[in-house]
Design a protein around this motif. Structure first.
Motif, PDB file in Angstrom:
ATOM      1  N   LEU A 153       0.806  -1.218   0.000  1.00 49.83           N
ATOM      2  CA  LEU A 153       0.000   0.000   0.000  1.00 49.83           C
ATOM      3  C   LEU A 153       0.841   1.270   0.000  1.00 49.83           C
ATOM      4  CD1 LEU A 153      -2.620  -0.917   2.767  1.00 49.83           C
ATOM      5  CD2 LEU A 153      -2.874  -1.142   0.277  1.00 49.83           C
ATOM      6  N   PHE A 154       0.257   2.328  -0.571  1.00 49.48           N
ATOM      7  CA  PHE A 154       0.825   3.667  -0.425  1.00 49.48           C
ATOM      8  C   PHE A 154      -0.300   4.690  -0.520  1.00 49.48           C
ATOM      9  CE2 PHE A 154       1.062   2.925  -4.992  1.00 49.48           C
ATOM     10  CZ  PHE A 154       0.733   4.139  -5.569  1.00 49.48           C
ATOM     11  N   ILE A 155      -0.014   5.884  -0.013  1.00 55.35           N
ATOM     12  CA  ILE A 155      -0.961   6.999  -0.039  1.00 55.35           C
ATOM     13  C   ILE A 155      -0.334   8.080  -0.898  1.00 55.35           C
ATOM     14  CG2 ILE A 155      -2.132   8.746   1.353  1.00 55.35           C
ATOM     15  CD1 ILE A 155      -1.796   6.662   3.719  1.00 55.35           C
ATOM     16  N   ALA A 156      -1.129   8.634  -1.822  1.00 54.48           N
ATOM     17  CA  ALA A 156      -0.567   9.597  -2.760  1.00 54.48           C
ATOM     18  C   ALA A 156      -1.565  10.681  -3.125  1.00 54.48           C
ATOM     19  CB  ALA A 156      -0.117   8.873  -4.032  1.00 54.48           C
ATOM     20  N   LEU A 157      -1.014  11.798  -3.581  1.00 51.34           N
ATOM     21  CA  LEU A 157      -1.828  12.832  -4.198  1.00 51.34           C
ATOM     22  C   LEU A 157      -2.148  12.378  -5.615  1.00 51.34           C
ATOM     23  CD1 LEU A 157      -0.220  16.273  -3.306  1.00 51.34           C
ATOM     24  CD2 LEU A 157      -2.583  15.592  -2.913  1.00 51.34           C
ATOM     25  N   SER A 158      -3.408  12.434  -5.955  1.00 48.71           N
ATOM     26  CA  SER A 158      -3.837  12.118  -7.308  1.00 48.71           C
ATOM     27  C   SER A 158      -3.594  13.344  -8.183  1.00 48.71           C
ATOM     28  CB  SER A 158      -5.319  11.766  -7.318  1.00 48.71           C
ATOM     29  OG  SER A 158      -5.572  10.734  -6.395  1.00 48.71           O
ATOM     30  N   LEU A 159      -2.950  13.144  -9.322  1.00 49.85           N
ATOM     31  CA  LEU A 159      -2.672  14.258 -10.235  1.00 49.85           C
ATOM     32  C   LEU A 159      -3.819  14.406 -11.230  1.00 49.85           C
ATOM     33  CD1 LEU A 159       1.079  13.586 -11.128  1.00 49.85           C
ATOM     34  CD2 LEU A 159       0.151  14.896  -9.221  1.00 49.85           C
ATOM     35  N   PRO A 160      -4.174  15.644 -11.588  1.00 51.23           N
ATOM     36  CA  PRO A 160      -5.227  15.827 -12.587  1.00 51.23           C
ATOM     37  C   PRO A 160      -4.768  15.302 -13.956  1.00 51.23           C
ATOM     38  CG  PRO A 160      -4.201  17.930 -12.044  1.00 51.23           C
ATOM     39  CD  PRO A 160      -3.618  16.914 -11.112  1.00 51.23           C
ATOM     40  N   ASP A 161      -5.732  14.897 -14.771  1.00 46.53           N
ATOM     41  CA  ASP A 161      -5.419  14.362 -16.097  1.00 46.53           C
ATOM     42  C   ASP A 161      -4.603  15.342 -16.933  1.00 46.53           C
ATOM     43  OD1 ASP A 161      -6.682  11.993 -15.537  1.00 46.53           O
ATOM     44  OD2 ASP A 161      -8.476  12.422 -16.729  1.00 46.53           O
ATOM     45  N   SER A 162      -4.894  16.638 -16.815  1.00 47.20           N
ATOM     46  CA  SER A 162      -4.163  17.626 -17.614  1.00 47.20           C
ATOM     47  C   SER A 162      -2.674  17.639 -17.263  1.00 47.20           C
ATOM     48  CB  SER A 162      -4.767  19.018 -17.431  1.00 47.20           C
ATOM     49  OG  SER A 162      -4.721  19.403 -16.069  1.00 47.20           O
ATOM     50  N   ALA A 163      -2.348  17.523 -15.988  1.00 46.67           N
ATOM     51  CA  ALA A 163      -0.944  17.482 -15.569  1.00 46.67           C
ATOM     52  C   ALA A 163      -0.293  16.182 -16.033  1.00 46.67           C
ATOM     53  CB  ALA A 163      -0.825  17.624 -14.058  1.00 46.67           C
ATOM     54  N   ARG A 164      -1.032  15.064 -15.909  1.00 43.55           N
ATOM     55  CA  ARG A 164      -0.476  13.780 -16.356  1.00 43.55           C
ATOM     56  C   ARG A 164      -0.258  13.776 -17.866  1.00 43.55           C
ATOM     57  NH1 ARG A 164      -3.767   8.995 -13.919  1.00 43.55           N
ATOM     58  NH2 ARG A 164      -5.525  10.278 -14.542  1.00 43.55           N
ATOM     59  N   ALA A 165      -1.127  14.432 -18.623  1.00 50.15           N
ATOM     60  CA  ALA A 165      -0.950  14.508 -20.079  1.00 50.15           C
ATOM     61  C   ALA A 165       0.311  15.308 -20.427  1.00 50.15           C
ATOM     62  CB  ALA A 165      -2.182  15.132 -20.733  1.00 50.15           C
ATOM     63  N   THR A 166       0.545  16.390 -19.706  1.00 44.58           N
ATOM     64  CA  THR A 166       1.766  17.184 -19.919  1.00 44.58           C
ATOM     65  C   THR A 166       2.996  16.360 -19.585  1.00 44.58           C
ATOM     66  OG1 THR A 166       0.563  19.223 -19.437  1.00 44.58           O
ATOM     67  CG2 THR A 166       2.955  19.318 -19.278  1.00 44.58           C
ATOM     68  N   ALA A 198      15.900   7.434 -23.208  1.00 49.74           N
ATOM     69  CA  ALA A 198      16.190   6.158 -22.536  1.00 49.74           C
ATOM     70  C   ALA A 198      15.222   5.999 -21.371  1.00 49.74           C
ATOM     71  CB  ALA A 198      17.633   6.149 -22.027  1.00 49.74           C
ATOM     72  N   GLY A 199      15.245   4.819 -20.773  1.00 46.76           N
ATOM     73  CA  GLY A 199      14.427   4.565 -19.597  1.00 46.76           C
ATOM     74  C   GLY A 199      13.071   3.991 -19.947  1.00 46.76           C
ATOM     75  N   ARG A 200      12.389   3.532 -18.916  1.00 48.85           N
ATOM     76  CA  ARG A 200      11.039   2.970 -19.055  1.00 48.85           C
ATOM     77  C   ARG A 200      10.070   3.963 -18.420  1.00 48.85           C
ATOM     78  NH1 ARG A 200      11.169  -1.895 -15.993  1.00 48.85           N
ATOM     79  NH2 ARG A 200      10.095  -0.831 -14.324  1.00 48.85           N
ATOM     80  N   PRO A 201       9.263   4.663 -19.240  1.00 50.24           N
ATOM     81  CA  PRO A 201       8.341   5.667 -18.687  1.00 50.24           C
ATOM     82  C   PRO A 201       7.315   5.038 -17.739  1.00 50.24           C
ATOM     83  CG  PRO A 201       8.515   5.888 -21.069  1.00 50.24           C
ATOM     84  CD  PRO A 201       9.196   4.602 -20.694  1.00 50.24           C
ATOM     85  N   VAL A 202       6.980   5.779 -16.704  1.00 46.23           N
ATOM     86  CA  VAL A 202       5.902   5.389 -15.797  1.00 46.23           C
ATOM     87  C   VAL A 202       4.594   5.571 -16.562  1.00 46.23           C
ATOM     88  CG1 VAL A 202       4.695   6.018 -13.665  1.00 46.23           C
ATOM     89  CG2 VAL A 202       7.205   6.006 -13.726  1.00 46.23           C
ATOM     90  N   PRO A 203       3.711   4.569 -16.567  1.00 46.68           N
ATOM     91  CA  PRO A 203       2.442   4.707 -17.289  1.00 46.68           C
ATOM     92  C   PRO A 203       1.600   5.879 -16.774  1.00 46.68           C
ATOM     93  CG  PRO A 203       2.798   2.418 -16.645  1.00 46.68           C
ATOM     94  CD  PRO A 203       3.855   3.240 -15.956  1.00 46.68           C
ATOM     95  N   PHE A 204       0.817   6.452 -17.673  1.00 49.35           N
ATOM     96  CA  PHE A 204      -0.062   7.585 -17.391  1.00 49.35           C
ATOM     97  C   PHE A 204      -0.848   7.372 -16.101  1.00 49.35           C
ATOM     98  CE2 PHE A 204      -4.160   9.748 -17.808  1.00 49.35           C
ATOM     99  CZ  PHE A 204      -3.800  11.008 -18.255  1.00 49.35           C
ATOM    100  N   ASP A 205      -1.470   6.190 -15.952  1.00 48.04           N
ATOM    101  CA  ASP A 205      -2.316   5.915 -14.781  1.00 48.04           C
ATOM    102  C   ASP A 205      -1.532   5.778 -13.481  1.00 48.04           C
ATOM    103  OD1 ASP A 205      -4.651   6.004 -16.278  1.00 48.04           O
ATOM    104  OD2 ASP A 205      -4.640   3.851 -16.663  1.00 48.04           O
ATOM    105  N   ASN A 206      -0.210   5.628 -13.565  1.00 47.22           N
ATOM    106  CA  ASN A 206       0.613   5.464 -12.361  1.00 47.22           C
ATOM    107  C   ASN A 206       1.299   6.756 -11.912  1.00 47.22           C
ATOM    108  OD1 ASN A 206      -0.070   2.773 -12.436  1.00 47.22           O
ATOM    109  ND2 ASN A 206       2.012   2.013 -12.606  1.00 47.22           N
TER     110      ASN A 206
END
Length: 177
Positions: A3-16, A26-34
């Motif tokens: 488990l973890f507790i987190a601030l949920s980011l708005p879709d607009s910020a996640r899209a940016t 390089a690297g493996r991007p963190v998925p949008f939903d994560n």
């Protein structure tokens, strides 16, 4: 369950952030939903403990958080690296973090003891990979300000391709006008 507790980011910020990730060489991007900002990592917990955390967080009161993400950074080392943008939210963000920890202590849960360094992880890399080119993309990046209007309790299941996060509960933050 993990488990973890987190601030949920708005879709607009996640899209940016997703558009920024597309520029990483390089690297493996963190998925949008994560994409999120962790307030407390609880590790493996029983279902009973998860229910206690949920009950404790139902009394959480805080204003919505106005965040700006800037300043690329690297966490980790021997077991891999996390590439992130640091978050600035001022005293309100620190107060929210303290309130979350207080609720956890109140229900007998001890989160990891780490200094609070608010950030949003954008990519993961191997321990021996050079993070320099990714950090160069982040050098002038700034996302926000944007408003986070909820804290969430998440379960995280580890898989070879990365973690899958499931939102178990959402706790709204007050919108101040």
């Amino acid at each position: 369950m993990r488990l973890f507790i987190a601030l949920s980011l708005p879709d607009s910020a996640r899209a940016t952030l997703e558009a920024l990730q597309a520029r990483f060489p390089a690297g493996r991007p963190v998925p949008f939903d994560n994409l999120h900002l962790t307030l407390a990592f609880l590790g493996e917990q029983t279902e009973e403990a998860a229910e206690a955390v949920h009950e404790g967080l139902q009394t959480l009161r805080s204003p919505a958080q106005r965040l700006t993400l800037a300043g690329g950074t690297v966490f980790g080392g021997r077991h891999g690296q996390a590439i992130a943008l640091e978050a600035s939210g001022g005293a309100d963000l620190t107060t929210l973090h303290d309130r979350v920890l207080s609720r956890l202590r109140g229900v007998g849960i001890a989160p990891e003891r780490r200094r609070f360094r608010p950030h949003v992880t954008l990519a993961r890399m191997g321990a021996r990979e050079n993070a320099g080119p990714v950090l160069a993309v982040l050098a002038s990046a700034s996302v926000g300000p944007f408003l986070c209007d909820a804290v969430s309790l998440y379960a995280s299941t580890l898989h070879p391709d990365g973690a899958i996060h499931e939102e178990l509960a959402r706790y709204p933050l007050a919108l101040l006008i």
